[in-house]
Design a protein around this motif. Sequence first.
Motif, mmCIF file in Angstrom:
data_model
loop_
_atom_site.group_PDB
_atom_site.id
_atom_site.type_symbol
_atom_site.label_atom_id
_atom_site.label_comp_id
_atom_site.label_asym_id
_atom_site.label_seq_id
_atom_site.Cartn_x
_atom_site.Cartn_y
_atom_site.Cartn_z
ATOM 1 N N GLY A 82 1.007 -1.456 0.247
ATOM 2 C CA GLY A 82 0.059 0.010 0.164
ATOM 3 C C GLY A 82 1.025 1.001 -0.069
ATOM 4 N N ARG A 83 2.413 1.046 -0.156
ATOM 5 C CA ARG A 83 2.659 2.230 0.149
ATOM 6 C C ARG A 83 3.578 2.901 -1.131
ATOM 7 N NH1 ARG A 83 5.910 -1.159 3.997
ATOM 8 N NH2 ARG A 83 6.744 -1.733 2.842
ATOM 9 N N PRO A 84 3.460 2.323 -2.404
ATOM 10 C CA PRO A 84 4.169 2.693 -3.343
ATOM 11 C C PRO A 84 2.801 3.835 -3.938
ATOM 12 C CG PRO A 84 3.761 0.273 -3.932
ATOM 13 C CD PRO A 84 3.096 1.069 -2.329
ATOM 14 N N GLU A 116 0.904 14.986 -10.202
ATOM 15 C CA GLU A 116 0.344 15.036 -8.479
ATOM 16 C C GLU A 116 0.187 13.304 -8.035
ATOM 17 O OE1 GLU A 116 -3.008 17.079 -7.037
ATOM 18 O OE2 GLU A 116 -2.071 19.264 -7.622
ATOM 19 N N ASP A 117 0.630 12.509 -6.588
ATOM 20 C CA ASP A 117 0.023 11.130 -6.795
ATOM 21 C C ASP A 117 -0.349 11.181 -5.429
ATOM 22 O OD1 ASP A 117 3.039 12.055 -5.752
ATOM 23 O OD2 ASP A 117 3.623 10.332 -6.698
ATOM 24 N N ILE A 118 -0.566 9.627 -5.442
ATOM 25 C CA ILE A 118 -1.037 9.635 -4.380
ATOM 26 C C ILE A 118 -0.436 8.142 -3.734
ATOM 27 C CG2 ILE A 118 -3.106 8.426 -5.574
ATOM 28 C CD1 ILE A 118 -4.962 9.401 -3.237
ATOM 29 N N ALA A 119 -0.302 7.421 -2.760
ATOM 30 C CA ALA A 119 0.154 6.652 -1.419
ATOM 31 C C ALA A 119 -1.565 5.635 -2.422
ATOM 32 C CB ALA A 119 0.364 6.192 -0.262
ATOM 33 N N ALA A 148 -7.236 3.600 -1.699
ATOM 34 C CA ALA A 148 -8.030 2.969 -0.851
ATOM 35 C C ALA A 148 -9.462 3.990 -0.194
ATOM 36 C CB ALA A 148 -7.333 1.625 -0.711
ATOM 37 N N ARG A 149 -8.321 4.246 0.851
ATOM 38 C CA ARG A 149 -9.090 5.006 1.851
ATOM 39 C C ARG A 149 -10.426 6.039 1.180
ATOM 40 N NH1 ARG A 149 -12.932 3.187 4.353
ATOM 41 N NH2 ARG A 149 -10.823 1.904 5.338
ATOM 42 N N GLU A 195 8.193 1.881 -6.915
ATOM 43 C CA GLU A 195 7.904 2.791 -5.379
ATOM 44 C C GLU A 195 6.775 3.870 -5.712
ATOM 45 O OE1 GLU A 195 8.050 2.978 -1.129
ATOM 46 O OE2 GLU A 195 8.350 1.397 -2.118
ATOM 47 N N ARG A 196 7.435 4.168 -6.816
ATOM 48 C CA ARG A 196 6.937 5.417 -6.892
ATOM 49 C C ARG A 196 7.489 6.645 -8.444
ATOM 50 N NH1 ARG A 196 7.506 11.462 -4.606
ATOM 51 N NH2 ARG A 196 5.652 12.281 -5.071
#
Length: 319
Positions: free
Chosen positions: A206-208, A244-247, A252-253, A276-277
């Motif tokens: 869930g971190r990427p 822009e990015d998001i984990a 999911a949330r 990872e990103r």
Amino acid sequence: MLKHAKIFVAGHTGLVGSAIYRKLQSAGYTNLLTQRSYELDLRQPEQVNSFFDKYRPEYIFLAAARVGGIDANRLYPAEFITDNLSIQLNVLQAAHRTSVQKLLFLGSSCIYPKECAQPIKEEYLLTGKLEPTNEPYAIAKIAGIKMCEAYNRQYNTDYLAVMPTNIYGAHDNFNLETAHVLPALIRKIIEARDEGVDEVKLWGTGRPKREFLLSDDLADACVHLMESYTSEQIGGFVNVGTGEDIAISDLARKIADIAGYQGRFVYDQDKPDGVERKRLDVQKINALGWKAQTSLTSGIEQTIRWYEQQSLHTGAIRK
């Protein structure tokens, strides 16, 4: 492009192709050429040549491709590289042979190296090793870029190449075996909500972090470039994204909040995360007069509505 010009939208039933088709219609283009895959198999050169000889398109949006998420790329690497190379080769050769005025090729941000400085600039192409989970697909898309560049250099054609970030929206693929992360999350979360399940299992940690662009925004960018710029003016290919990015865990949330799901998420860390990103540098496309207009929240709301309508009316989306 004149409003009555013959414009072939290859892949018009898919996520990106359908958005481009809608954009062209809304912009007043009246002579749009389309073929479903069972009518025209772009992997077959004889069929492609016959279509071009018969219809003589003047402009092409090449949005047709075999696409899929991490698991699909893992399971079908031969198809991902072979099908995409075949489609690109056949269409570009036919376009050159029949003197198509202009072509836009859709690539993917997975063309960039796995270990890449952020945000990712166009100049970072071929500066490092690719992410192994989607290497065959990425190599095919890199070949597409280089084919456009080679034809432009040798034959003075006008073939543009666009590298979008992760795309989502209406007509996305929600099959859990082959879907990308955002539509897969939408389906899992809505099914859990509707079935009263209090837990959703997700791949990886869930971190990427990932960047997401609504398909209608990408279509707007593609039509803008085709109407306003030549390949020479663009200079190579161009990234298209939001910047822009998001984990994945936060994504999911966000989807759960929009969908009204109150359950929890558990992560299967035996499954791969991928890179990872991956956030694109969009300074070039912004300088060309285009910027994404749809927020991630608004785009997810639109996509959920489309998904639920399709599920309600046809049931086909759950296959």
